[in-house]
Enzyme design. Structure first.
Site, PDB file in Angstrom:
ATOM      1  CB  SER A   1      -4.553  -7.017  -5.511  1.00 18.97           C
ATOM      2  OG  SER A   1      -5.206  -6.439  -4.417  1.00 18.97           O
TER       3      SER A   1
ATOM      4  CG  ASP B   1      -0.206  -7.607   1.309  1.00 17.21           C
ATOM      5  OD1 ASP B   1      -0.510  -6.408   1.454  1.00 17.21           O
ATOM      6  OD2 ASP B   1      -0.688  -8.335   0.434  1.00 17.21           O
TER       7      ASP B   1
ATOM      8  CG  HIS C   1      -0.856  -5.240  -1.999  1.00 21.33           C
ATOM      9  ND1 HIS C   1      -1.483  -6.428  -1.709  1.00 21.33           N
ATOM     10  CD2 HIS C   1      -1.570  -4.675  -3.022  1.00 21.33           C
ATOM     11  CE1 HIS C   1      -2.531  -6.590  -2.504  1.00 21.33           C
ATOM     12  NE2 HIS C   1      -2.602  -5.539  -3.308  1.00 21.33           N
TER      13      HIS C   1
END
Length: 824
Positions: A689, A762, A796
């Site tokens: 991330s 995601d 994610h």
């Protein structure tokens, strides 16, 4: 000093992708695929290591429910159909939110004896989604996700604690699109449930052909708004009708014999809460118009107080659709917000209202006012507090003692006040004032206990004292503690603190006087287990083990760990955890290939950025998700090295993001080289991330690392023009910052190998899969070395066993190719 609820005792929630190649030498052809791949056996063993069960403590704290954690789900389960509506992801088989982590078994644990008892009568192929103890502790309700062929449902089950047996409690299917679908009544006589309306037809079919374009308008003269980037939004009226189909619920009251009584008619409830006295409902209902720009949490809502028969007694507020907030992390919506029942009163509402229109740029002495109003609303609202910052919540105790917290992100300021909700005219008493990023000075969080209605209350002792549960951050590492605070005098008494060579964390206070604790205790070689600590006993006989969970990866038990400190060029002190493979000796074995894994954080002071994080005595957990797994492959690991981005005073941290990022990386590299555990040409950097964003920037602006591993990142900040992380300026206000921080803009400078991994689905704000696709395309077109791995059906964070194994396969292959066997 944010209020803490002890362990939440009432409720718990429980593919090969093509290597891609075109013009790049040494890459396979784009589109080639041979299925999901397996990493070496040593990495597979880490993925399949047994996981400890979760523990849900009972209201009286003498029983616990152990919830077995199953192995990772397979791709077949993760690849189930999924609807994306208004920011929600729903499983159309069940009508509930998509989820893939469930409890696989339930056992009762007697805290006094340590005896474990199997619950009988559980459904086959158990999938516990949520569970909740009744306030009187006689029952545990849990939801079970059941599949039958292509159909599915969310069932409500009931555990009779005395009988140690379970039975199905409700014939209808729970409706869980916007919540868990059930909650206990305060008197434990039954539950408030949300069920699918009777006669609800099949989901509405999409229009056969469009009836026209989908339109959105923006009118001139509007105020400046922050419009964050969201995914999974409504796109047309077909989506809107499908959304309404799944979020429309029928409220009902369910007794312990399985009888239901409908409450009102079906509506689009986003929230329903029973008052502590059990006589009223606080409801929030979604209203039109909807939006194609924001998720359901920003849709209009009608807030009402109703009788238990759903008769509307008071419309508290009608909140409009909220498409953006004023600029700034301290911005909030105008009007009623954070509304809820006061926990220590039968039926009193408490809420906050901004006095600056929700705009932090407006100069005013009073930012928020906190109001209270009791049913039947025959009196005007009373003011509980006028605040110079933003209201952050209240820990309720008694009519003369509650703790209110206010925060201001811009300065990281936090203040805690004692208020007397039954005597609002009494002046508030300041209990604590400081910075919430100053961990060394943190006093801890108030210990809470659920009362007889199931609501959390302060555990108040003699002399109006309370207990504080803190992480105990120190320059030598964290040492969790329990303090008794005498609020009037400010005097503190330390009841317990973790001591070397153990890391012992308080999970719950078992006794009213704070002398009996439920803790988890661990060492670098012993995984966390539950213990009862009797502080009234001599030190040598205080501890009693409750559980004995074995080491999940005994083959890596002798991993060596050291919490290290080193300094950045500008004087900021940094911390990292250095992990070395079992049996490794630097003097005889020499340097190893090293994987560094980090995540940058923003600070407003260099002193806070310099504080030590973690503890040298915590368990050496080796997870498939972090870098430690590669200890099994002979790598050294530098885990969580500090990458602080500091902006003191009026200076924004990101104004010097790149120089500080590079300086932190240089300091970390210099330290592992100084220690002799690594050599300069065999170091990799990885992150997930915002950590992936860091990786790409370091490869673009330094040659410190031979390779990078970037998972689920964002690389072009012009695609998140209204802010990212804690950056509160818009792109148009800080174009140079956005451009400089975007590694996509500097892809031509990337000369070391970059592995990009991303979930195809995601849904995280800002980290669109397109970010990795375009970053790869740029590097490939510029002749750099990169590989793009897109994991089907993954979000994610990756969930399927096949995806996790393939992630490790790709990472291991990349590190071996570009780092382990690299030449100077």
């Amino acid at each position: 000093m944010t209020p803490r609820i002890e362990r939440m005792p009432m409720t718990s929630s429980l593919p090969l992708l093509p290597p891609t190649l075109g013009l790049m030498a040494a890459s396979p052809q784009a589109g080639a695929s041979s299925g999901y791949q397996l990493p070496p056996a040593a990495l597979q063993a880490i993925v399949d290591a047994p996981r400890a069960p979760a523990l849900s403590l009972s209201p009286r704290r003498n029983l616990g429910l152990l919830v077995e954690t199953p192995p990772l789900p397979g791709i077949v389960e993760v690849a189930q159909p999924e609807l994306k509506l208004a920011g929600l992801r729903l499983n159309p088989r069940t009508g509930a939110g998509s989820r893939f982590s469930f409890g696989a078994n339930l056992m009762l644990l007697d805290v006094d004896s340590g005896k474990e008892t199997q619950i009988r009568g559980l459904p086959r192929a158990l999938r516990v989604a949520d569970l909740s103890w009744s306030p009187d502790q006689r029952y545990v309700a849990f939801s079970h996700v059941a599949y039958l062929g292509e159909q599915g449902s969310v069932e409500l089950w009931l555990v009779d604690v005395a009988a140690r047996s379970a039975r199905k409690a409700l014939g209808q299917t729970l409706s869980c699109a916007l919540g868990r679908g059930f909650s206990w009544l305060p008197d434990s006589s039954g539950m408030l449930v949300q069920i699918r309306p009777a006669g609800l037809s099949k989901p509405p079919a999409a229009s056969a052909a469009p009836t026209g374009p989908n339109l959105q308008d923006s009118q001139p003269g509007g105020s400046l708004r922050q419009l964050r980037t969201y995914q999974d939004l409504l796109k047309n009226e077909d989506d809107a009708r499908l959304f309404e189909h799944y979020v429309t619920v029928q409220l009902a009251q369910l007794d312990l014999h399985g009888r239901t009584r409908p409450i009102g008619r079906p509506e689009l409830y986003s929230r329903v809460a029973v008052a502590p006295g059990g006589q009223y409902l606080l409801t929030e209902t979604i209203t039109r118009p909807y939006s194609y720009l924001v998720p359901v949490s920003n849709f209009g809502r009608r807030i009402e107080v109703r009788s238990m028969e759903a008769r509307v007694l008071q419309t508290v507020a009608e909140l409009p659709l909220l498409e953006g907030l004023p600029p700034g992390n301290d911005a909030v919506p105008a009007g009623v917000r954070q509304i809820g029942w006061r926990a220590d009163a039968p039926a009193t509402l408490v809420w906050a209202e901004a006095q600056d229109g929700g705009d932090p740029a407006v100069e005013t002495e009073v930012r928020d006012i906190v109001y209270a109003r009791a049913v039947p609303f025959d009196q005007a609202p009373v003011v509980l507090a006028k605040l110079a910052a933003r209201y952050s919540g209240i820990a309720w105790g008694r009519g003369d003692l509650a703790l209110l917290v206010e925060r201001w992100h811009k300065t990281r300021a936090v203040r805690q006040w004692r208020i007397a909700p039954d005597k609002p005219e009494r002046a508030a008493q300041l209990v604590y004032s400081g910075s919430y990023e100053d961990r060394y000075s943190s006093p801890g969080s108030p210990v809470m206990r659920v009362d007889s209605t199931g609501y959390p209350r302060l555990l108040i002792g003699p002399g109006d004292s309370i207990l504080l549960d803190g992480a105990g951050a120190t320059p030598e590492g964290e040492r969790p503690f329990i303090d008794r605070l005498y609020i009037d005098s400010g005097r503190k008494e330390r009841l317990f603190q973790s001591a070397a060579p153990y890391y012992e964390n308080v999970m719950a206070v078992l006794s009213e006087d704070g002398s009996r604790l439920l803790t988890t205790r661990e060492t670098p070689t012993e995984r966390p287990n539950y213990f009862v600590r009797e502080l009234s006993q001599p030190a040598a006989s205080q501890l009693r083990a409750l559980t004995n969970f074995p080491h999940p990866t005994p083959q890596l038990k002798e991993v060596r760990k050291e919490q290290i400190r080193y300094q950045r060029a500008d004087g900021v002190e940094l911390t990292a955890t250095l992990l070395l493979p079992p049996g490794y000796e630097v003097h005889s074995d020499g340097p190893l290939p090293l994987l560094m894994w980090a995540y940058p954080q923003e600070f407003k002071s260099a002193s806070a950025a310099s504080q030590t994080t973690g503890s040298p005595y915590q368990f050496n957990a080796v997870s498939y998700w972090g870098p430690a797994a590669f200890l099994a492959m002979g790598y050294a690991v530098l885990d969580n090295p500090s990458f602080p981005i500091v902006g003191q005073g009026e200076v924004e941290p990101n104004d010097s993001y790149l120089p500080q990022l590079i300086a932190s990386a240089e300091a970390a590299v210099d330290e592992v080289l100084r220690r002799g555990v690594a050599e300069r040409h065999r170091i990799a950097i990885g992150g997930h991330s915002y950590g992936a964003f860091m990786v790409a920037n370091l490869l673009a602006h330094t040659r410190l690392f031979r390779a990078g591993v970037a998972r689920s990142g964002a690389y072009n900040r012009t695609l998140t023009p209204f802010g990212f992380q804690f950056e509160e300026r818009q792109f148009w206000q800080a174009q140079q910052v956005y451009q400089a921080m975007s590694p996509f803009n500097h892809a031509d400078k990337i000369r070391d190998a970059l592995l990009l991994i991303h979930g195809e689905q995601d849904g995280n704000s800002g980290t669109f899969p397109l970010q990795s696709e375009r970053m790869f395309q740029a590097i490939k077109g510029l002749g750099g070395t990169a590989r793009l791995v897109m994991l089907p059906n993954e979000a994610h964070a990756y969930r399927a066993r096949e995806s996790i194994l393939h992630m490790l396969y790709e990472t291991h292959r990349w590190l071996d190719q570009h780092v382990k066997n690299a030449q100077p």
